[in-house]
Scaffold this motif. Sequence first.
Motif, PDB file in Angstrom:
ATOM      1  N   MET A 198       0.823  -1.214   0.000  1.00 21.30           N
ATOM      2  CA  MET A 198       0.000   0.000   0.000  1.00 21.30           C
ATOM      3  C   MET A 198       0.855   1.261   0.000  1.00 21.30           C
ATOM      4  N   ILE A 199       2.068   1.140   0.502  1.00 19.81           N
ATOM      5  CA  ILE A 199       2.960   2.297   0.621  1.00 19.81           C
ATOM      6  C   ILE A 199       3.249   2.904  -0.745  1.00 19.81           C
ATOM      7  N   PHE A 200       3.302   2.071  -1.780  1.00 16.00           N
ATOM      8  CA  PHE A 200       3.551   2.599  -3.118  1.00 16.00           C
ATOM      9  C   PHE A 200       2.439   3.548  -3.564  1.00 16.00           C
ATOM     10  N   GLN A 201       1.203   3.227  -3.226  1.00 14.17           N
ATOM     11  CA  GLN A 201       0.057   4.057  -3.628  1.00 14.17           C
ATOM     12  C   GLN A 201      -0.223   5.178  -2.629  1.00 14.17           C
ATOM     13  N   TRP A 202      -0.178   4.857  -1.356  1.00 14.53           N
ATOM     14  CA  TRP A 202      -0.480   5.796  -0.276  1.00 14.53           C
ATOM     15  C   TRP A 202       0.658   5.740   0.745  1.00 14.53           C
ATOM     16  N   PRO A 203       1.750   6.441   0.503  1.00 17.21           N
ATOM     17  CA  PRO A 203       2.938   6.299   1.361  1.00 17.21           C
ATOM     18  C   PRO A 203       2.683   6.523   2.853  1.00 17.21           C
ATOM     19  N   LEU A 204       1.972   7.565   3.206  1.00 17.15           N
ATOM     20  CA  LEU A 204       1.745   7.847   4.627  1.00 17.15           C
ATOM     21  C   LEU A 204       0.770   6.849   5.238  1.00 17.15           C
ATOM     22  N   PHE A 217      21.605   1.161  16.440  1.00 20.30           N
ATOM     23  CA  PHE A 217      21.195   1.472  15.072  1.00 20.30           C
ATOM     24  C   PHE A 217      19.664   1.545  15.020  1.00 20.30           C
ATOM     25  N   PRO A 218      19.091   2.527  15.719  1.00 23.54           N
ATOM     26  CA  PRO A 218      17.627   2.599  15.827  1.00 23.54           C
ATOM     27  C   PRO A 218      16.973   2.893  14.482  1.00 23.54           C
ATOM     28  N   ASN A 219      15.697   2.546  14.392  1.00 23.10           N
ATOM     29  CA  ASN A 219      14.949   2.768  13.159  1.00 23.10           C
ATOM     30  C   ASN A 219      14.459   4.216  13.101  1.00 23.10           C
ATOM     31  N   ILE A 220      15.397   5.122  12.900  1.00 25.27           N
ATOM     32  CA  ILE A 220      15.073   6.533  12.738  1.00 25.27           C
ATOM     33  C   ILE A 220      14.392   6.736  11.386  1.00 25.27           C
ATOM     34  N   PHE A 221      14.758   5.905  10.424  1.00 22.53           N
ATOM     35  CA  PHE A 221      14.233   6.044   9.063  1.00 22.53           C
ATOM     36  C   PHE A 221      12.708   6.078   9.047  1.00 22.53           C
ATOM     37  N   PHE A 222      12.068   5.120   9.691  1.00 19.69           N
ATOM     38  CA  PHE A 222      10.607   5.036   9.641  1.00 19.69           C
ATOM     39  C   PHE A 222       9.973   6.339  10.105  1.00 19.69           C
ATOM     40  N   TYR A 223      10.437   6.867  11.234  1.00 22.12           N
ATOM     41  CA  TYR A 223       9.824   8.073  11.796  1.00 22.12           C
ATOM     42  C   TYR A 223      10.171   9.310  10.971  1.00 22.12           C
ATOM     43  N   PHE A 224      11.348   9.333  10.385  1.00 21.09           N
ATOM     44  CA  PHE A 224      11.705  10.427   9.483  1.00 21.09           C
ATOM     45  C   PHE A 224      10.787  10.390   8.269  1.00 21.09           C
ATOM     46  N   PHE A 225      10.582   9.207   7.728  1.00 19.71           N
ATOM     47  CA  PHE A 225       9.750   9.008   6.547  1.00 19.71           C
ATOM     48  C   PHE A 225       8.320   9.481   6.799  1.00 19.71           C
ATOM     49  N   ILE A 226       7.672   8.974   7.849  1.00 22.01           N
ATOM     50  CA  ILE A 226       6.285   9.376   8.107  1.00 22.01           C
ATOM     51  C   ILE A 226       6.209  10.821   8.583  1.00 22.01           C
ATOM     52  N   GLY A 227       7.234  11.278   9.296  1.00 19.29           N
ATOM     53  CA  GLY A 227       7.245  12.664   9.740  1.00 19.29           C
ATOM     54  C   GLY A 227       7.266  13.633   8.568  1.00 19.29           C
ATOM     55  N   TYR A 228       8.104  13.338   7.594  1.00 16.52           N
ATOM     56  CA  TYR A 228       8.177  14.198   6.412  1.00 16.52           C
ATOM     57  C   TYR A 228       6.861  14.179   5.646  1.00 16.52           C
ATOM     58  N   LEU A 229       6.312  12.991   5.432  1.00 13.65           N
ATOM     59  CA  LEU A 229       5.048  12.896   4.704  1.00 13.65           C
ATOM     60  C   LEU A 229       3.916  13.598   5.460  1.00 13.65           C
ATOM     61  N   ALA A 263       4.262  16.104   7.586  1.00 18.10           N
ATOM     62  CA  ALA A 263       4.506  17.547   7.515  1.00 18.10           C
ATOM     63  C   ALA A 263       4.030  18.099   6.170  1.00 18.10           C
ATOM     64  N   LYS A 264       4.303  17.363   5.105  1.00 20.66           N
ATOM     65  CA  LYS A 264       3.831  17.801   3.785  1.00 20.66           C
ATOM     66  C   LYS A 264       2.308  17.813   3.734  1.00 20.66           C
ATOM     67  N   LYS A 265       1.695  16.759   4.273  1.00 17.43           N
ATOM     68  CA  LYS A 265       0.231  16.648   4.265  1.00 17.43           C
ATOM     69  C   LYS A 265      -0.415  17.780   5.062  1.00 17.43           C
ATOM     70  N   LEU A 266       0.237  18.189   6.138  1.00 17.32           N
ATOM     71  CA  LEU A 266      -0.292  19.262   6.992  1.00 17.32           C
ATOM     72  C   LEU A 266       0.098  20.652   6.502  1.00 17.32           C
ATOM     73  N   GLU A 326       8.228  23.074   5.563  1.00 11.37           N
ATOM     74  CA  GLU A 326       9.383  23.850   6.017  1.00 11.37           C
ATOM     75  C   GLU A 326      10.042  23.248   7.246  1.00 11.37           C
ATOM     76  N   LEU A 327       9.301  22.422   7.999  1.00 10.49           N
ATOM     77  CA  LEU A 327       9.903  21.729   9.140  1.00 10.49           C
ATOM     78  C   LEU A 327      11.076  20.860   8.693  1.00 10.49           C
ATOM     79  N   PHE A 328      11.014  20.395   7.465  1.00  8.20           N
ATOM     80  CA  PHE A 328      12.065  19.535   6.942  1.00  8.20           C
ATOM     81  C   PHE A 328      12.964  20.254   5.938  1.00  8.20           C
ATOM     82  N   GLU A 329      12.566  21.433   5.520  1.00  8.07           N
ATOM     83  CA  GLU A 329      13.342  22.146   4.501  1.00  8.07           C
ATOM     84  C   GLU A 329      14.302  23.163   5.100  1.00  8.07           C
ATOM     85  N   ASP A 330      13.971  23.741   6.238  1.00  9.56           N
ATOM     86  CA  ASP A 330      14.855  24.653   6.945  1.00  9.56           C
ATOM     87  C   ASP A 330      15.867  23.822   7.738  1.00  9.56           C
TER      88      ASP A 330
END
Length: 161
Positions: A19-25, A110-122, A124-127, A131-135
Amino acid sequence: MFDAGTIIVLAMRLLGPLMIFQWPLLGSIVSEYIFDAIDILIWAEMGTTDIDYTSYDKPLDVYQITIQAIVASRWENKTIRNIALFFYGYRLLGYALYLFTELRVMFFFFPNIFFYFFIGYLAAKKLGLPELFEDKRQLAIVILVIILLKLPQEYILHWPH
């Protein structure tokens, strides 16, 4: 070879992340907070008791974050894309070290920071807050917050007690 509980869990954990391919968040949230959270309950309900949970769960987690990494590799913002892929590689390194050493503590280092970065960015974009990720300064704060929230969980789950 596989009992009904294992077949259900494998189908859910292998098909769900697609489902992530169609609806990433949405696909990421459903895969992580529903499918990954209830797999152990399904096994328990179906009477599967002789399972090495980590030997199933961690490869399926890697499968899910690999799909997310494929999606992230297509992001237009080069900085955010590269940071996401760095965190993906960092987690994979930890998983490889775990496989080599069989020390669960590797997941703490080696924590799974990736998952939270991924959903956090998506999210932030949805909301409307990309800029939370661009600045750069705000991005550093976001990453620090993610790390500070994730490390206690990894400690509880994987630190030898």
